[in-house]
Design a protein around this motif. Sequence first.
Motif, PDB file in Angstrom:
ATOM      1  N   GLN A  25      64.019  28.386  65.156  1.00 32.65           N
ATOM      2  CA  GLN A  25      62.847  29.305  65.231  1.00 32.65           C
ATOM      3  C   GLN A  25      63.483  30.565  65.628  1.00 32.65           C
ATOM      4  OE1 GLN A  25      59.240  28.016  66.748  1.00 32.65           O
ATOM      5  NE2 GLN A  25      58.339  29.835  66.802  1.00 32.65           N
ATOM      6  N   LYS A  32      57.668  34.076  58.107  1.00 31.61           N
ATOM      7  CA  LYS A  32      56.456  33.386  57.769  1.00 31.61           C
ATOM      8  C   LYS A  32      56.165  32.004  57.759  1.00 31.61           C
ATOM      9  CE  LYS A  32      54.341  36.813  54.951  1.00 31.61           C
ATOM     10  NZ  LYS A  32      54.133  37.586  53.674  1.00 31.61           N
ATOM     11  N   ASP A  35      53.732  29.408  61.507  1.00 35.55           N
ATOM     12  CA  ASP A  35      52.650  28.611  62.027  1.00 35.55           C
ATOM     13  C   ASP A  35      53.053  27.250  61.562  1.00 35.55           C
ATOM     14  OD1 ASP A  35      51.021  30.866  62.438  1.00 35.55           O
ATOM     15  OD2 ASP A  35      49.914  30.723  60.474  1.00 35.55           O
ATOM     16  N   GLU A  36      53.964  26.919  60.629  1.00 34.94           N
ATOM     17  CA  GLU A  36      54.138  25.499  60.087  1.00 34.94           C
ATOM     18  C   GLU A  36      54.998  24.949  61.409  1.00 34.94           C
ATOM     19  OE1 GLU A  36      55.125  26.129  55.957  1.00 34.94           O
ATOM     20  OE2 GLU A  36      53.942  24.548  55.755  1.00 34.94           O
ATOM     21  N   SER A  38      55.134  26.004  64.574  1.00 33.02           N
ATOM     22  CA  SER A  38      54.269  25.423  65.735  1.00 33.02           C
ATOM     23  C   SER A  38      53.735  23.904  65.434  1.00 33.02           C
ATOM     24  CB  SER A  38      53.051  26.441  65.783  1.00 33.02           C
ATOM     25  OG  SER A  38      53.531  27.655  65.916  1.00 33.02           O
ATOM     26  N   ARG A  39      53.347  23.710  64.229  1.00 34.06           N
ATOM     27  CA  ARG A  39      52.737  22.347  64.059  1.00 34.06           C
ATOM     28  C   ARG A  39      53.945  21.298  64.243  1.00 34.06           C
ATOM     29  NH1 ARG A  39      49.128  24.795  60.132  1.00 34.06           N
ATOM     30  NH2 ARG A  39      50.625  24.329  58.614  1.00 34.06           N
ATOM     31  N   SER A 115      49.000  29.491  75.555  1.00 33.75           N
ATOM     32  CA  SER A 115      49.132  30.063  74.243  1.00 33.75           C
ATOM     33  C   SER A 115      48.554  31.326  74.019  1.00 33.75           C
ATOM     34  CB  SER A 115      49.029  29.069  73.203  1.00 33.75           C
ATOM     35  OG  SER A 115      47.568  28.921  72.989  1.00 33.75           O
TER      36      SER A 115
ATOM     37  N   THR B  13      54.507  17.326  57.923  1.00 29.25           N
ATOM     38  CA  THR B  13      55.176  17.849  58.994  1.00 29.25           C
ATOM     39  C   THR B  13      56.382  17.124  59.225  1.00 29.25           C
ATOM     40  OG1 THR B  13      52.963  18.527  59.705  1.00 29.25           O
ATOM     41  CG2 THR B  13      54.622  18.507  61.448  1.00 29.25           C
TER      42      THR B  13
END
Lengths: 505, 505
Positions: A25, A32, A35-36, A38-39, A115, B13
Amino acid sequence: MDRLLEIGKDIKTWSGIGALLGWDQETYMPEKAVDERSRQQAALSSLVHEKMTSGEIGELLEDLGADDDNPMGDESRCADLSRTERAFIRYVHRSYRKETRLPGRLVKELSETRSKSQSVWAKARQENDFKSFQPWLEKLIDLKLETAEAYGYDDNPYDPLLDDYEPDMKTSEVQRVFSDLKADLVPLVKAIAESKQVDNSFLTKHYPAKLQEEFGYKVLEKLNYPMDRGRLDVTAHPFTTELGSDDIRITTRYMEDFFNSSLYSIIHEAGHGLYELGMGDDIRGNLLAGGTSLGIHESQSRTWENLVGRSREFWEYFLPSLKSMFPENLDGVDVEAMWRGVNKVEPSFIRVEADEVTYSLHVMLRFELEQKLINRKLAVKDLPEAWNEGMRELLGIVPERDSDGVLQDVHWSFGLFGYFPTYALGNLYGSQFWNTMVKDIPDVYTQMASGDFTRILAWLREHIHQYGSSKTAGELAMDITGEPLNARYFVDYLNSKYKTVYKLD
Amino acid sequence: MDRLLEIGKDIKTWSGIGALLGWDQETYMPEKAVDERSRQQAALSSLVHEKMTSGEIGELLEDLGADDDNPMGDESRCADLSRTERAFIRYVHRSYRKETRLPGRLVKELSETRSKSQSVWAKARQENDFKSFQPWLEKLIDLKLETAEAYGYDDNPYDPLLDDYEPDMKTSEVQRVFSDLKADLVPLVKAIAESKQVDNSFLTKHYPAKLQEEFGYKVLEKLNYPMDRGRLDVTAHPFTTELGSDDIRITTRYMEDFFNSSLYSIIHEAGHGLYELGMGDDIRGNLLAGGTSLGIHESQSRTWENLVGRSREFWEYFLPSLKSMFPENLDGVDVEAMWRGVNKVEPSFIRVEADEVTYSLHVMLRFELEQKLINRKLAVKDLPEAWNEGMRELLGIVPERDSDGVLQDVHWSFGLFGYFPTYALGNLYGSQFWNTMVKDIPDVYTQMASGDFTRILAWLREHIHQYGSSKTAGELAMDITGEPLNARYFVDYLNSKYKTVYKLD
């Protein structure tokens, strides 16, 4: 015991995967994908938390007789186990107890508050608007106090928070050593401020990143950083991360108009990395692999960065090679000038840019304020004023904007209370260990001047690295130096070094 | 249904995390981390397998009335569900059924045999020693036959193996289209071999990797590859990988003495990547996101690589920019010469280096041999001879060493049987779709010549990409072209193109 070790190995495997998610990361991940990612991180964290708090671990610890009175397990039941295995029980018991004591509701609330408060803080810092951050900081302190209550403590709620980063260290002990430190540092900073400033203008000329990187690799090679077991990459903020016992990656950033920044980041992170790379065979790939506390971790990074990298001998060896790469920038600069240049001291507002002498004062300020906040002796609304007051007392300067003061660090917005002191403890442990090492390796300075850093690494490995978390910071200090943490070694080192750098008296 | 979608999202995921482990291993991982990375990969694979075969999925499928006769769920129970949701049930039912039908013992034996046979193969290829690989290949074929039995099949055990990569495709259908293809390709290759060879010597001059990379990024930009949702890196073998719906990374390798290699790898992988990046909002981040079959995936990569990238119009647009970067290498080369140069055809031994015309013949050879092996109509010991015989028949050349023949591909050593045909199916699907697209966008060639590739991408997205795995390859062919897979379009394309390139008749 075997089953407990097996579970530990599995958890470590997953932690390494988590480290890769984080490393990627910061280095190469496309914008972009955030978000994924973070999941993915959340899924991994909750898997690791689940594994770390599984009922099976509780049962195994019970079988081994491990409890608060016998953190290393019951004497008779563990009679056949090695010292490392007993330490492993202590480590797992500690984590298990801490992780299971927090109610799920609190964990969730902390994570959500964190967060959100981070983005509020980022905006507040940018807009120099402490007021907008204030309610979030108040909320975080409430939650951290609740955390301290859940963990339990004797007299100071700051203790269990500090313990998250510096296991077994007490607030009172930090107070003791910091007070010794302050008594000496404040006058030293004052004396330096009143003397003639050193010239380091040659370090702010143009140093192309590509060449800095090349020099960084040269230094890493001489420091014996194994590039087949690690990497060096570029990130916004330098860090070290453990993807596996044979995969310790460090990062740096290049400033083309200030030579120090990247080189000393590389050496600093390499210090962290060499620690992680030096684990003994009996703990590699398991939970004890990794630094025993943030203070000890920082002692290793600071040892390489300052005691080695900012020594005169370091530059006796490296200056010729650096001059051949930057002949114009360093025209006429000799070892003495280089050494004084990289050791320039100047009170400033920003902690991460501070020099070796003033750095600890920045940390002390935060430690004092954190303690007061957690003990409800200071209201958050009065924090900016208390910050500025402390700056005046410790460094003799006051920032004009909260963005350069109380709002500068990300830590509090992330709920990190008890973390800051470890930065300064590292300097103290580092000097205390170094003092013993110099007795064991009397010609260490001659070795450094000839570019030989192998015996330093071997000594650190033998006395510190191989043990990972199987010895606590306090145990290391006693085993290596025969006494608990003592600020005297660091103070002596600073006084003697800077007397020469600044030609005091 | 909601719960099934939630489970799917969770599995996706974790698959993304697995993709990161793989990507990092091929790009940046330090050498010595390989053992720990294997453990991380194994932990992750078994977690995903566990999730994919959980009893809960079985119960949910049962609730929805999904079985072999109703793969999309029971009509009445699923009356409220969308077409995509029904396709989701089909996808999960398919995977669940396949994964749960294999006995644990077989999965373990396959995985162990594979990892050993791969290193045996690597050594055998290096030493041109088929005999040493033979017992391993025999064992793998036994295990794959056992796999086919466990999956179940009507008449041909090759069917369930092919189905792993090309769902619902039957061996008999592949035979049908390949036989049409062969009838036309063999004479075309012969005619080309007898005509005057094109000159592509300007493509084998020195092309520095750095400049090739720069040109690669230019092309990616014009092809609308979004660099904030992906990356381009360097690996030993080019690939595309899906770390998340907003994180599709491609790789290439640079050969400084052959310009084609990297550029066409980049365009090829970008074709795969654009497919993965084009998923519809209703399937993004869930199990249907991703290519519906390897054949369709390959149709996308081949479309961009060959139908676009090897077109005359592509070079009408890009040649001036390439010439400005490599003025000496391309001095005097015009669009016609460039176009003919990148389309040079030459029968050769190695599949991965084959041109657009001979490539499918390499694949057909493997398909024919695989079928015979799986149907026990060819003994492994007779495989090298059968290989050479097939090469003579299809390409008119015979390799002197098994290393350049039967031992060249890694696939069989990894137990991949049924995979090869998808490479050729991709060419067929690609041309068949293109034929329809040209009717929808009559001025597509003018657009390409002016560097505008947006409408091609939009068309592929509308008709193919957005559906991911919610439409099977067969459904796509019917929906888009109104007929099942047909080799005619590819054959017509090759005949007409190469008649011009080679000035036949």
